[in-house]
Enzyme design. Sequence first.
Site, PDB file in Angstrom:
ATOM      1  N   GLY A  29       1.141  -1.254  -0.216  1.00  0.00           N
ATOM      2  CA  GLY A  29      -0.112  -0.226  -0.007  1.00  0.00           C
ATOM      3  C   GLY A  29       1.172   1.644   0.508  1.00  0.00           C
ATOM      4  O   GLY A  29       2.219   1.357   0.553  1.00  0.00           O
ATOM      5  N   ASN A  30      -0.033   2.167   0.574  1.00  0.00           N
ATOM      6  CA  ASN A  30       1.153   3.697   0.184  1.00  0.00           C
ATOM      7  C   ASN A  30       0.136   4.629   1.527  1.00  0.00           C
ATOM      8  O   ASN A  30      -0.742   3.889   2.177  1.00  0.00           O
ATOM      9  CB  ASN A  30       1.097   4.220  -1.107  1.00  0.00           C
ATOM     10  CG  ASN A  30      -0.256   4.946  -1.365  1.00  0.00           C
ATOM     11  OD1 ASN A  30      -1.109   5.663  -1.136  1.00  0.00           O
ATOM     12  ND2 ASN A  30      -0.771   4.002  -2.544  1.00  0.00           N
ATOM     13  N   ARG A  31       0.979   5.615   1.472  1.00  0.00           N
ATOM     14  CA  ARG A  31       0.509   6.451   2.858  1.00  0.00           C
ATOM     15  C   ARG A  31      -1.002   7.537   2.130  1.00  0.00           C
ATOM     16  O   ARG A  31      -0.742   7.995   3.236  1.00  0.00           O
ATOM     17  CB  ARG A  31       1.783   7.546   3.253  1.00  0.00           C
ATOM     18  CG  ARG A  31       2.886   6.529   3.816  1.00  0.00           C
ATOM     19  CD  ARG A  31       4.108   7.337   3.935  1.00  0.00           C
ATOM     20  NE  ARG A  31       5.131   6.429   4.932  1.00  0.00           N
ATOM     21  CZ  ARG A  31       4.946   5.119   5.280  1.00  0.00           C
ATOM     22  NH1 ARG A  31       3.920   5.231   6.760  1.00  0.00           N
ATOM     23  NH2 ARG A  31       6.132   4.903   6.331  1.00  0.00           N
ATOM     24  N   SER A  32      -0.976   7.328   1.232  1.00  0.00           N
ATOM     25  CA  SER A  32      -2.775   8.159   1.079  1.00  0.00           C
ATOM     26  C   SER A  32      -3.420   8.216   1.818  1.00  0.00           C
ATOM     27  O   SER A  32      -3.961   7.095   2.011  1.00  0.00           O
ATOM     28  CB  SER A  32      -2.525   8.344  -0.287  1.00  0.00           C
ATOM     29  OG  SER A  32      -3.784   9.287  -0.805  1.00  0.00           O
ATOM     30  N   ALA A  96      -3.802   7.854  -4.381  1.00  0.00           N
ATOM     31  CA  ALA A  96      -1.854   6.907  -5.443  1.00  0.00           C
ATOM     32  C   ALA A  96      -2.666   5.610  -5.666  1.00  0.00           C
ATOM     33  O   ALA A  96      -3.181   5.309  -4.546  1.00  0.00           O
ATOM     34  CB  ALA A  96      -1.873   7.322  -3.402  1.00  0.00           C
TER      35      ALA A  96
END
Length: 227
Positions: A29-32, A96
Amino acid sequence: ALVPDLSGVRVLITAGGTREPLDPVRYLGNRSSGRQGFEIASVAAARGAQVSLIAANVELPTPAGAELVRVETAEQLRQATHAAAKDADVVIMAAAVADFRPVTTVEHKIKKSEAAPEPVELVGNPDILVELVAARDAGEFAAVVVGFAAETGDQTGDVLSHGRAKLARKGCDLLVVNAVGAGRAFGQSDNAAIILDRDGRETEVPFGPKALVAAAVCDAVVSRLNR
Ligand code: C5P
């Protein structure tokens, strides 16, 4: 008082960050956080737009007046976005999207083994923004298309030149360029941005609440719609 300058305009916004499953409990995943996209949804709705939100893993209250669809993976976001874009006057791709996903999703939770762990094999995800611009340019729908770019370059000049190149490469009408990294933008309530218009116009939004960036994005959209 707010000017209803988006009155009746159908605005589709993607927000949040996609998750690509490795097994039933793990993902890439990502931090958005989805905050910037949700702020744009609130501001656009307050200015009279008919707002649809496609939210990838966002844990925020649904903005007043927005219709919300939840997705998890890039592929789900892709399907939902293509379907909804046909009824949109403006598409804002604030999400994102994972550039890669694991080749396989293991059916059962991956066990901690004694041996060295298996490497995770990845495959590229399609660029939804590029696909949307291609569909729009082929006449499948007519919408102003807005992309986002999270750049980690440490010099502003860096960020800007990457942004201009990305605007040209993606073919969208507007590109919202943020400097991220080192505690900036992702997950925070403040943001700074440079909004690039394909006609060459550049609008700088100084560091401040994401609502101000949202208002500037709406202004740039209005000026494209009025061209
Ligand atoms: O190339 P980059 O990931 O920096 O581009 C960011 C922009 O492209 C964002 O608007 C994002 O929503 C979109 N994007 C996409 N599909 C991908 C990757 C990014 O639509 N697979």
